[in-house]
Design an enzyme around this catalytic site. Structure first.
Site, mmCIF file in Angstrom:
data_model
loop_
_atom_site.group_PDB
_atom_site.id
_atom_site.type_symbol
_atom_site.label_atom_id
_atom_site.label_comp_id
_atom_site.label_asym_id
_atom_site.label_seq_id
_atom_site.Cartn_x
_atom_site.Cartn_y
_atom_site.Cartn_z
ATOM 1 N N LYS B 74 0.823 -1.233 0.028
ATOM 2 C CA LYS B 74 0.067 -0.088 0.150
ATOM 3 C C LYS B 74 0.921 1.172 -0.119
ATOM 4 O O LYS B 74 1.707 1.368 0.587
ATOM 5 C CB LYS B 74 -0.970 -0.069 1.469
ATOM 6 N N SER B 149 -9.891 1.310 2.820
ATOM 7 C CA SER B 149 -9.088 1.928 1.966
ATOM 8 C C SER B 149 -8.007 1.208 1.009
ATOM 9 O O SER B 149 -7.557 1.836 0.057
ATOM 10 C CB SER B 149 -8.319 3.039 2.915
ATOM 11 N N SER B 173 -9.903 -1.155 6.867
ATOM 12 C CA SER B 173 -9.479 -0.902 5.500
ATOM 13 C C SER B 173 -8.693 -2.019 4.941
ATOM 14 O O SER B 173 -8.397 -2.247 3.725
ATOM 15 C CB SER B 173 -8.227 0.291 5.447
#
Lengths: 482, 482
Positions: B74, B149, B173
């Site tokens: 990420k 996310s 997330s």
């Protein structure tokens, strides 16, 4: 109506740790700008603070030394505000749960006694960086930021509003500086900013208990500056109150050059810091065992030592104050005192020759080349009449320069005093023989020439004649000629 | 879906494959699926170079525990010399000068980081639509979001663009996008994996999370990443168990708790049925099922959004244009520079949360919002403690619905926030939770089942998750949706 000032001080002391409070960067003053930085103290995305144990120890040392209660659990909080020299947009400090609470220090009350100034709290925090606007290398309409200071550990020492004059504030500050230096937790240098002081001040009618509207004074960079700024503000508030006006709560900046305090722009002070516990740092736990360990490592504190000297050596208060101001000088004196039969003589030597030398050379007593044992020997040689007092000082200087022993210095300088009765007798005989006019005057009853004759003795002996024995011999010889 | 890492590792060791050819084929897959917008940065050269290096290591011996694992990270994990954007314009050209702990561990164990994945800006969102680099599409249905996310990481694993991926889980997330894309997603206990270099959204809730195609890979990756890191003061000192052990046991002896509150209003019937089907299987296989209650579940969303926004408002203050990242510089005005930089640099959801957080920490509101939320957080933690007296693992849905359409909730923040209803409470209590694929709905969209465990008992989650996975393989012939 006479007014009484009510003063509280907030003192920031930079802790003399080798590294910063939340990262491993160095803390040296005066380093090349932005050379002592890393991703953590720069607040780069993703970095986290890790608490420096030494900083905690230093803060606890100070807390214990000023009689604070050390909280077993204290909390770091974020103080949020925007400023270019604050890289994270918040300062890590302590807010609702500080490390130390409820202490006091004693200051002289002016009548030979001690007055307690209460300490509200001492907490740990990180310093911000420095914004540079005025240096020659900074362009117009430009500011530069030096992040070196970011993350330098600080303790903030908050007093209760217990002081009532600029002089008391000065004494309190002096006491704090003595303590931080004594404990080795801060170099106490106000000019370099390692000790900083803000003041809260209000006036109230003398003899009343309430508190008036206070103002805050900032930007005082010297001890005298604090005293002057407070005196200025007392006068200003007095004028306002006496003319029936109201003091406005505000922050004023002391301008040392202009000798006046001016209000800060209101935009700069209207802050809501939005404190909240810092989620990156677990509660700081100083358990009983750690606290005891730190307490055991504390040196004898100045007040305790002063008391001991007073009772053991009967030294005057003035001497004690001078000798106890600096830990190094105090430790030196403390080692010297038991070696010298007359404590006052030891005190005089340190206050005179030793401090003069240190002041002249701007030297630290820890680098001093004459150990207490050697100085004690010099004093003993004088007491025994082996050298004169003035020779003693020469010996002392010789030792400072070459580091040799007192005896070796006496030998080297040829200062050994002539105390041998036979040798002195022939010296005196020679002076009498060579100065018959003066001898005649003495015999005629003009005894004031005696001093001249003794001066000749000292001259001929190159200062080595033992004055007491020489005087006695001269008197005996002259009287015998009558 | 590609082969899981644990099988690929055997192929490597048997000489049936090489890292280089594997990376080449993953890079081709990434190019073929560019439209998913799963990556912000693909590290082509770096990954190939690393692959060749690891091939050599494998031949010579001494390769790490993740040798050859192709992993996507990420884009909120700092990676040295690589662009780290956090999905934000404000960090568009920001290159980190240091490696996050997670990237460091991955590379020490010879994993190959193939790229940095797209995400909701600073982790704020549940659909990966709040990215300055465009929305991520769900590989199962490109008209739908992959959740957020960490949507890019989830999509990368689901589409076979990486074997595993690293995400961050603040309020769901990792688990929610895992559920919506049909992969395994683990949020470990707070403190189990170092947060150093994880760019903070809400520090007391942020955890490193793991995406994988099966539970075995999840355990392997957790083993490599878990443990104390002196750079993160909130990382735990507890020893790391052998997670592979957990994968051999059955569910016999484990008690599963069914939180009554998780099966109420708002839960899609199809998701509910899928979870119940698994629950029945567990019961039939000798696992004990007990209905329990988490009475404060309804307060989870409000509590979570008060705390996470408060922390975010402070964490994001460092993006001020002074030292790094975007700077919009209107002539000579500091305040406007900061304002314009943040105005241009942040997206609307980030601004909304900064404003909310600033508000809840403000003087006069702190007690009513932030402090009250902290109290409720304590009560929620107690809720879980009570529940875990009766069971070992909680079982329920990960998300109330399967993947929603792009744009469906982006104009309605409340609807978006409510999609986190089952995932926000475990973070408030610091507990570990995992999302496991549990079948498909009538549209063929993946359903996720969430298991929540006691703090630092990830073994129970892996054990139960592994068992569910094995049963479903036996039942359907495949653990993954087609």
């Amino acid at each position: 109506m006479p007014f009484e000032p009510v003063i509280g001080l907030e003192v920031h002391a930079q802790l003399a740790t080798v590294s910063k409070i939340f990262c491993g960067c160095g803390t040296r003053f005066g380093a090349e700008p932005n050379s002592q930085v890393c991703p953590v103290c720069l607040g780069l995305p993703g970095t986290l603070p890790v608490l420096n144990k030494k900083a905690v120890e230093f803060a606890v040392r100070m807390g214990l030394a000023v009689h604070c209660r050390i909280k077993e659990k204290s909390i770091f909080a974020r103080k949020n505000y925007f400023y270019p020299d604050l890289p994270k947009g918040y300062q890590i400090s302590q807010y609702e749960e500080p490390l130390c609470e409820d202490g006091w220090v004693g200051i002289p009350d002016g009548n030979g006694g001690v007055r307690k100034i209460r300490i509200h709290r001492i907490h740990l925090e990180e310093d911000a960086g420095k914004s540079v606007h005025d240096e020659v290398y900074v362009g117009e309409n430009e500011s530069l930021v030096d992040v070196n200071r970011c993350g330098t550990p600080l303790i903030e020492i908050v007093s209760e509003p217990d002081m009532h004059s600029p002089q008391e504030a000065y004494e309190y500050l002096t006491k704090l500086r003595q303590m931080v230096r004594w404990l080795g937790v801060c170099d106490g240098n106000m000019e370099e900013g390692s000790l900083r002081c803000d003041a809260n001040i209000s006036l109230r009618p003398a003899g009343t208990e309430g508190l008036g509207v206070k103002t805050e004074l900032k930007n005082m960079n010297t001890f005298r500056g604090v005293e002057k700024a407070l005196a200025f503000e007392i006068a200003r508030q007095t004028r306002i109150l006496e003319s029936g006006g109201k003091v406005v709560q505000q922050t004023l900046l002391w301008d040392e050059a202009a000798d006046e305090a001016r209000p800060m722009r209101s935009k700069e002070e209207a802050h809501d810091y939005r404190y909240f516990p810092d989620p990156d740092l677990p509660p700081l736990v100083v358990d009983a065992a750690w606290q005891a360990e730190i307490a055991a490592s504390l040196p004898e504190l100045p007040d305790a030592r002063a008391g001991r000297w007073r009772s053991a050596y009967d030294l005057p208060d003035y001497d004690i104050r001078v000798l106890n101001e600096d830990r190094g000088v105090s430790d030196y004196t403390d080692a010297l005192l038991p070696l010298v039969p007359d404590p006052k003589k030891a005190a005089n030597w340190v206050m005179g020759e030793v401090l003069r030398f240190l002041n002249e050379r701007k030297a630290d007593i820890r680098d001093f080349s004459v150990p207490p044992e050697a100085l004690a020997e010099v004093i003993r040689l004088i007491d025994a009449g082996e050298i004169s007092t003035s020779s003693g000082k020469k010996v002392f200087e010789e030792m400072l320069g070459s580091g040799i022993s007192p005896r070796a210095a006496v030998e080297k300088l040829g200062l050994s005093q002539v105390s041998d009765a036979g040798a002195l007798e022939s010296l005196v005989d020679r002076v009498i023989a060579e100065n018959s006019p003066e001898v005649q005057k003495y015999l005629d009853g003009k005894h004031q020439v005696f001093g001249f004759l003794m001066g000749r003795v000292m001259q001929v002996s190159k200062g080595k004649a033992n004055p007491a024995i020489a005087t006695e011999t001269m008197k005996r010889k002259l009287e015998g000629m009558k | 879906m590609t082969v899981p890492y644990h099988r690929f590792r055997k192929q490597l060791e048997d000489g049936e494959s090489t890292c280089e050819t594997t990376v080449v084929s993953f890079l081709a897959q990434i190019r073929a699926h560019e439209s998913l917008n799963a990556f912000v940065t693909v590290l082509e050269d770096r990954a190939l170079e690393k692959a060749r290096e690891i091939d050599r290591k494998l031949a010579q011996g001494g390769a790490g525990s993740l040798a050859g694992m192709v992993v996507a990270v990420k884009d909120l994990f700092a990676m040295k010399h690589v662009r780290t954007t956090c999905g934000s314009r404000i960090l568009e050209r920001y290159h980190s000068p240091y490696d996050s702990a997670v990237v460091g561990r991955l590379e020490e164990e010879d994993a190959i980081v193939i790229g940095k994945t797209n995400m909701d800006e600073f982790g704020m969102g549940s659909s990966s639509e709040n990215s300055a680099y465009g929305p991520v599409l769900n590989p199962r249905d490109p008209g739908r979001t992959p959740g957020g996310s960490s949507g890019g990481s989830a999509a990368a694993v689901a589409a076979g663009l990486a074997m595993t991926a690293i995400g961050s889980d603040t309020g769901g997330s990792v688990r929610q996008p895992a559920a919506l894309t049909g992969v395994v997603g683990l949020r470990p206990t707070y403190g189990r994996i170092s947060r150093y270099g994880l760019i903070a959204f809400a520090s007391s809730l942020d955890t490193v999370g793991i995406f994988s195609s099966d539970v075995t890979d999840c355990a392997i990756l957790l083993q490599a990443l878990a443990g104390r890191d002196p750079r993160d003061a909130t990382s735990s000192l507890l020893p790391v168990p052998d997670y592979a052990e957990a994968l051999r046991s059955s569910v016999r002896g484990l008690t599963f708790g069914l939180p009554r509150e998780y099966y109420g209003e708002g839960l899609s019937p199809e998701v509910g049925e899928a979870i119940h089907a698994v629950v029945s299987l567990i019961r039939e296989s000798g696992g004990e099922i007990r209905e329990i209650s988490l009475p404060l579940t309804d307060y989870g969303i409000a509590t979570y959004y008060l705390i996470c926004t408060a922390e975010a408002s402070s964490n994001l203050a460092r993006y001020d244009g002074v030292k790094f990242g975007l700077r919009i510089d209107p002539e000579g005005d500091l305040r406007r520079m900061i304002e314009e930089t943040r105005h241009e640099g942040f997206g609307s959801e980030v601004k909304r949360r900064i404003m909310l957080g600033t508000y809840v920490l403000s003087a006069g509101y702190y007690d009513a919002y932030y402090l009250k939320a902290q109290r409720v957080r304590t009560l929620i933690r107690r809720d879980f403690e009570n529940a875990f007296r009766e069971c070992d693992v909680l079982i329920g849905p990960t998300s109330p619905t399967t993947a929603f359409r792009l744009g469906e909730k982006s104009e309605d923040p409340m609807a978006m926030y409510l999609s986190d209803i089952y995932t926000v409470t475990a973070p408030l209590a610091g507990l570990p939770a995992i999302s496991i694929p549990a079948g498909l709905d009538s549209r063929g969209l993946p359903i996720g089942l969430q298991l929540t465990g006691r703090a630092f008992q990830e073994e129970n989650l892996l054990r139960a998750g592994y068992w569910i996975e094995q049963v479903r393989i036996r039942q359907t012939g495949c653990c993954q949706p087609a």
